[in-house]
Design a protein around this motif. Structure first.
Motif, short mmCIF file in Angstrom:
data_model
loop_
_atom_site.label_atom_id
_atom_site.label_comp_id
_atom_site.label_asym_id
_atom_site.label_seq_id
_atom_site.Cartn_x
_atom_site.Cartn_y
_atom_site.Cartn_z
N LYS A 384 29.70 -36.84 -19.81
CA LYS A 384 29.37 -38.30 -19.57
C LYS A 384 29.35 -37.98 -18.16
CE LYS A 384 31.19 -41.02 -23.35
NZ LYS A 384 32.40 -41.86 -23.60
N GLN A 385 30.46 -37.46 -17.34
CA GLN A 385 30.61 -37.14 -16.04
C GLN A 385 29.52 -36.21 -15.57
OE1 GLN A 385 32.96 -38.52 -13.96
NE2 GLN A 385 33.90 -39.50 -15.53
N SER A 389 26.90 -36.17 -11.86
CA SER A 389 27.27 -35.12 -10.95
C SER A 389 26.83 -33.78 -11.52
CB SER A 389 28.68 -35.29 -10.26
OG SER A 389 28.80 -34.32 -9.27
N LYS A 390 25.69 -33.28 -11.09
CA LYS A 390 25.53 -31.95 -11.77
C LYS A 390 26.20 -30.73 -10.98
CE LYS A 390 21.32 -29.15 -12.57
NZ LYS A 390 19.97 -28.84 -12.31
N SER A 506 37.98 -33.36 -14.82
CA SER A 506 37.16 -34.32 -15.04
C SER A 506 37.56 -35.40 -16.03
CB SER A 506 35.68 -34.06 -15.60
OG SER A 506 35.80 -33.44 -17.10
N TYR A 507 38.49 -34.96 -16.81
CA TYR A 507 39.23 -35.63 -17.83
C TYR A 507 40.24 -36.45 -17.22
CZ TYR A 507 41.41 -37.88 -21.99
OH TYR A 507 41.95 -38.51 -22.89
N ILE A 512 34.02 -34.35 -11.40
CA ILE A 512 33.67 -33.01 -11.71
C ILE A 512 34.17 -32.14 -10.69
CG2 ILE A 512 31.71 -31.35 -11.91
CD1 ILE A 512 30.94 -32.99 -14.02
N PRO A 513 35.10 -31.22 -10.90
CA PRO A 513 36.02 -30.57 -9.84
C PRO A 513 35.09 -29.62 -8.68
CG PRO A 513 36.12 -29.46 -12.06
CD PRO A 513 35.36 -30.79 -12.07
N PHE A 514 33.94 -29.26 -8.95
CA PHE A 514 33.21 -28.38 -8.00
C PHE A 514 31.63 -28.75 -8.18
CE2 PHE A 514 35.53 -25.52 -11.26
CZ PHE A 514 34.52 -25.85 -11.95
#
Length: 872
Positions: A384-385, A389-390, A506-507, A512-514
């Protein structure tokens, strides 16, 4: 830092001093130097190396890539943060330290308490962290040490507990008896990455499982592990197999203990493999486990103890094998099967057996009570995230690999039966074990006891982006650097680490971390083999640095392999890089010797534009555009080639030679100084130590790290810049002719230029005459002239005489041979499917252009040789 300038490049004289200079100036801290308030931020987190040992060549490659990116971004005007850290390395650290205790400290593990063991292990880990830092310094990594993190630090433990509690409360963490990889020596579950598969010689035993109630009929089963037969629950066959259809639903007798077990059918069974029938032992085989679950069989029995010995279920009609190691018991078990006429045959067999990376023990699939995470549910949150944000992958093919893994995830066993690690935040009531508290500590802690297990190392590593920035002790200061700009790591831990960071971060944080993931390959030896202790082919980067310097190793590793590809180690290529650095060093000495000391600092100096200067400025600007385009795509190979050609060929071999006659003119010497400093800035990410040293020699007490990559601006246009290309090519050619024909330095060499448009011949001769060279322009070929080369629609002929025909024939033959080699190389590359599938379109087209150019030149030389033969 010493101001003494050595005439020869010697890395040992300054690399350590340079790093100290950077630290003193606090150049690695994003807040210690002037930046614009709206300056773009760029961050990288160093994949934390295990505290268990020294950094290997793969760590060096990984670190160099990240450092080159950080330095490039800093020189491009970004506010940069490069966060270091180390991993507590759970199982590997505990096993390594147990050996250290015994061999170095002469302390046996069983003579000290668990608390004392952890205390000593923590002291040892602190020493290991210090040593790893000295290695980072030798690599020249621009790490912001004020924000360094250890995965067992309190702040890291806090976020680990936060995620565990959240997952537990949302029923995404559970405890269950399930099959796991088990190390019988350490008595703990281990992860897939800690299992090393090796081809192992053994025996395949064909056994008779007699059909119950039917005389003289049996189903033949082949197994390499007869010791697991004690807990077989069924025999499976394919429902379409005509040989066994009649037995489906019936029973067979287990020959090891005479137990009656059912014959079941499933399409999973390959009727063309082996005997077409398979015994099912779900407590000791992952495929059998899945097959049993699929067929709704959930009563499993375990025949092993946690130390790899057999338990009380291991009994034949002749004896008990309880307490005997399962491998040692195998021969006697087969002997007992022979006694009851159940062994049909045995044969040598080579199978892929899993061994523990830490103990080299055969890993056993083992049914045990463990903690698990429901991965599919967490993955759905990440997906979903992902829509918002790709993440971009370099190379892009790993995007599909990641998606494939996300679609086929199993629940993850996160508990380990160790002392060293993050304690699982689960507490059991001492009086009522069913009462469980999940958290850091229950309110009435005296009534509770904490779970003895620790978390898998990957659980804390999976939170690394958040632990080092947004949830760190310095979060208020550096939280704006999250998400991380680019993650750099090896493709071999794409699923073990990269995927877990994406899912866990992300959870927990809904972000998204990067933004980007750059995946490199493995460093292999010169024969393409994986480096290993067994082959004794490993390379210690510190040894290479001691011999050739950090910059030579860095330039080799960055310039040799593209993203996602493995790299072959080559000392010869490192020697070449040392030569390249030495070439730059010599140029810097030349400039120091010819630029007046009172005008040495290049800052605020203006370029004096003449024709030669305009020519170099255009070459520089063209190269900068290509360089930045490729650096922004993390294409280090092409970026380095662009700089290498610009520095070695355009600047050192051509520009310096062109202005050598004018070197005592302050205008030319000033230009030389300015250009060289600009070149130092763009190659700095590939060679930080030597570029800082040379820059500092020109600009005392200033750092190249505070410079900016920039084009040369405000220079006038000149239609005769093209002439300089001709001059440089003719001078290079004249130098070769003098060497090959033993001409003296002052002997006049004459050339004829054939060109479609009118050249400024007087301008050409103005520069060439200083090198004892003269040119004419005629649109017809002269008698006895030898066409030496073609360049941008013009040809150059050497006006040789009969005396030198033999020498010039030799030149042409030599050129022909070289062109043939280049053609063969190019054709081989373009016929290589591996190259065509993995290389970018840009790279393939570049190679095609090269091939076309080689063909044209080859045909021209052939024609010239034939023409000369005719004239003779």
């Amino acid at each position: 830092m010493s101001n003494e300038i050595k005439k020869t490049y010697e890395h040992k004289n300054f690399e350590s001093d340079i790093y100290d200079f950077w630290l003193r100036k606090k150049l690695f801290d994003p807040f210690s130097y002037e930046t614009k308030s709206k300056c773009k931020k760029f961050s990288i987190i160093l994949p934390p190396p295990n505290i268990t040992g020294h950094l290997h060549i793969g760590h060096a490659w990984d670190g160099y890539i990240q450092d080159a990116i950080i330095r490039y971004k800093k020189l491009s005007g970004f506010q940069t943060l490069f966060v270091p850290g180390t991993d507590h390395a759970g199982i590997s650290a505990q096993t390594k330290f147990e050996k250290v205790l015994q061999t170095e400290k002469k302390i046996k593990r069983d003579t000290i308490s668990d608390e004392k063991f952890i205390e000593l292990l923590r002291e040892w880990s602190n020493e290991q962290k210090k040593y790893i830092r000295t290695q980072w310094e030798k690599l020249g990594l621009a790490l912001a040490y004020d924000y360094e993190l250890f995965t067992l630090d309190d702040s890291a433990n806090k976020i680990v507990n936060k995620l565990f509690v959240q997952l537990y409360n949302e029923k995404l963490i559970y405890r269950d008896n399930k099959l796991v990889n088990w190390d019988v020596k350490l008595k703990t579950a281990i992860s897939d990455i800690e299992v090393i598969h090796k081809e192992t010689k053994g025996e395949l035993y064909y056994l008779k499982y007699k059909v119950f109630g039917v005389n003289d009929e049996y189903i033949a089963i082949a197994t390499t592990r007869p010791e697991t037969m004690f807990v077989d629950i069924a025999v499976f066959v394919n429902p379409t197999d005509e040989r066994y259809k009649k037995y489906i639903g019936k029973f067979v007798i287990n020959p090891i203990n005479n137990e009656k077990i059912p014959v079941l059918a499933d399409q999973y069974i390959d009727k063309n493999f082996g005997t077409g029938a398979m015994k099912c032992t779900p407590a000791h085989d992952f495929n059998d486990y899945d097959l049993a679950i699929k067929n709704k069989i959930n009563k499993f029995k375990n025949v092993l103890n946690d130390d790899g010995t057999l338990n009380n279920l291991a009994k034949t009609p002749f004896r008990s094998f309880e307490g005997i190691d399962r491998i040692k018991a195998r021969i006697d078990i087969v002997s007992d099967l022979e006694k009851v006429n159940s062994l049909l045959k045995k044969e040598e067999y080579v199978s892929n057996v899993g061994y523990s990376e830490r103990t080299n023990e055969i890993v056993e699939p083992f049914l045990s009570l463990q903690w698990f995470v429901k991965m599919k549910e967490i993955a759905s949150n990440y997906l979903k995230q992902k829509k918002k944000s790709k993440v971009s992958y370099f190379p892009n093919r790993f995007q599909k690999e990641m998606q494939r893994w996300l679609n086929n995830m199993n629940d993850w066993c996160i508990s380990r039966q160790l002392l060293w690690g993050h304690k699982i935040p689960i507490w059991y009531n001492k009086k009522n074990n069913n009462e469980i508290y999940c958290g850091v500590e229950p309110p009435n802690s005296n009534d509770f006891i904490q779970d003895k297990d620790v978390l898998d190392t990957w659980f804390s590593s999976g939170l690394w982006p958040l632990s080092t920035t947004k949830f760190s002790l310095h979060s208020e200061k550096i939280k704006e650097f999250y998400p991380i700009s680019v993650l750099v790591t090896g493709y071999d831990i794409l699923f073990f680490w990269v995927a877990r960071m994406l899912l866990q971060c992300s959870y927990l944080d809904n972000t998204i971390p990067f933004k980007n993931v750059f995946l490199h390959g493995l460093v292999r030896d010169s024969h393409g083999r994986k480096m290993s202790k067994s082959l004794n082919n490993g390379v210690d980067p510190m040894d290479v640095i001691e011999k050739y310097g950090s910059d030579s190793l860095r330039m080799f590793l960055l310039s040799t392999s593209t993203a996602g590809e493995d790299l072959k180690f080559s000392e010869e290529k490192i020697k070449y890089m040392w030569s390249f650095i030495n070439k730059m060093w010599n140029a810097h000495i030349f400039i120091k010797d010819h630029v007046p000391s009172d005008t040495m600092c290049y800052a605020h100096k203006k370029i004096h534009f003449d024709l030669i200067t305009l020519w170099f400025a255009k070459k520089f600007n063209d190269a900068i555009i290509k360089y930045k385009k490729n650096m922004d795509k993390y294409n280090f190979v092409i970026s380095f080639k662009i700089i290498e050609e610009l520095i070695w060929d355009t600047f050192c071999n051509k520009y310096i030679e062109l202005i050598r006659p004018f070197i005592n003119d302050n205008k030319f010497s000033t230009n030389l100084l300015i250009f060289f400093n600009l070149l130092l800035v763009i190659i700095h990410p590939f060679a930080p130590f030597v570029t800082e040293k040379m820059f500092n020699n020109f600009n005392p007490n200033k750092s190249i790290m505070l410079e900016k990559i920039s084009k040369i601006i405000n220079f006038p246009k000149n239609k005769y810049i093209f002439e300089i290309d001709i001059i440089t090519e003719i001078l290079f050619l004249a130098k070769k002719i003098r060497i090959n024909n033993s001409f003296k330095k002052n002997d006049l060499l004459e050339f004829n230029i054939i060109c479609n448009h009118e050249l400024h011949v007087n301008l050409l001769n103005k520069y060439l005459s200083m090198h004892s060279v003269h040119v004419d322009q005629q649109k017809v070929k002269k008698t006895f002239a030898t066409t030496i080369f073609t360049f941008n629609n013009f040809s150059v002929e050497f006006l040789n005489n009969k005396k030198n025909e033999k020498e010039n024939d030799g030149l042409l033959e030599k050129k022909l041979a070289n062109l043939k080699l280049e053609l063969e190389r190019s054709e081989k590359i373009l016929n290589n499917n591996n190259f065509l599938n993995k290389a970018s379109k840009e790279k393939i087209n570049e190679e095609k252009k090269k091939q076309k150019n080689y063909k044209e030149q080859y045909e021209q030389v052939i024609n010239k040789i034939n023409e000369l033969k005719k004239n003779k």
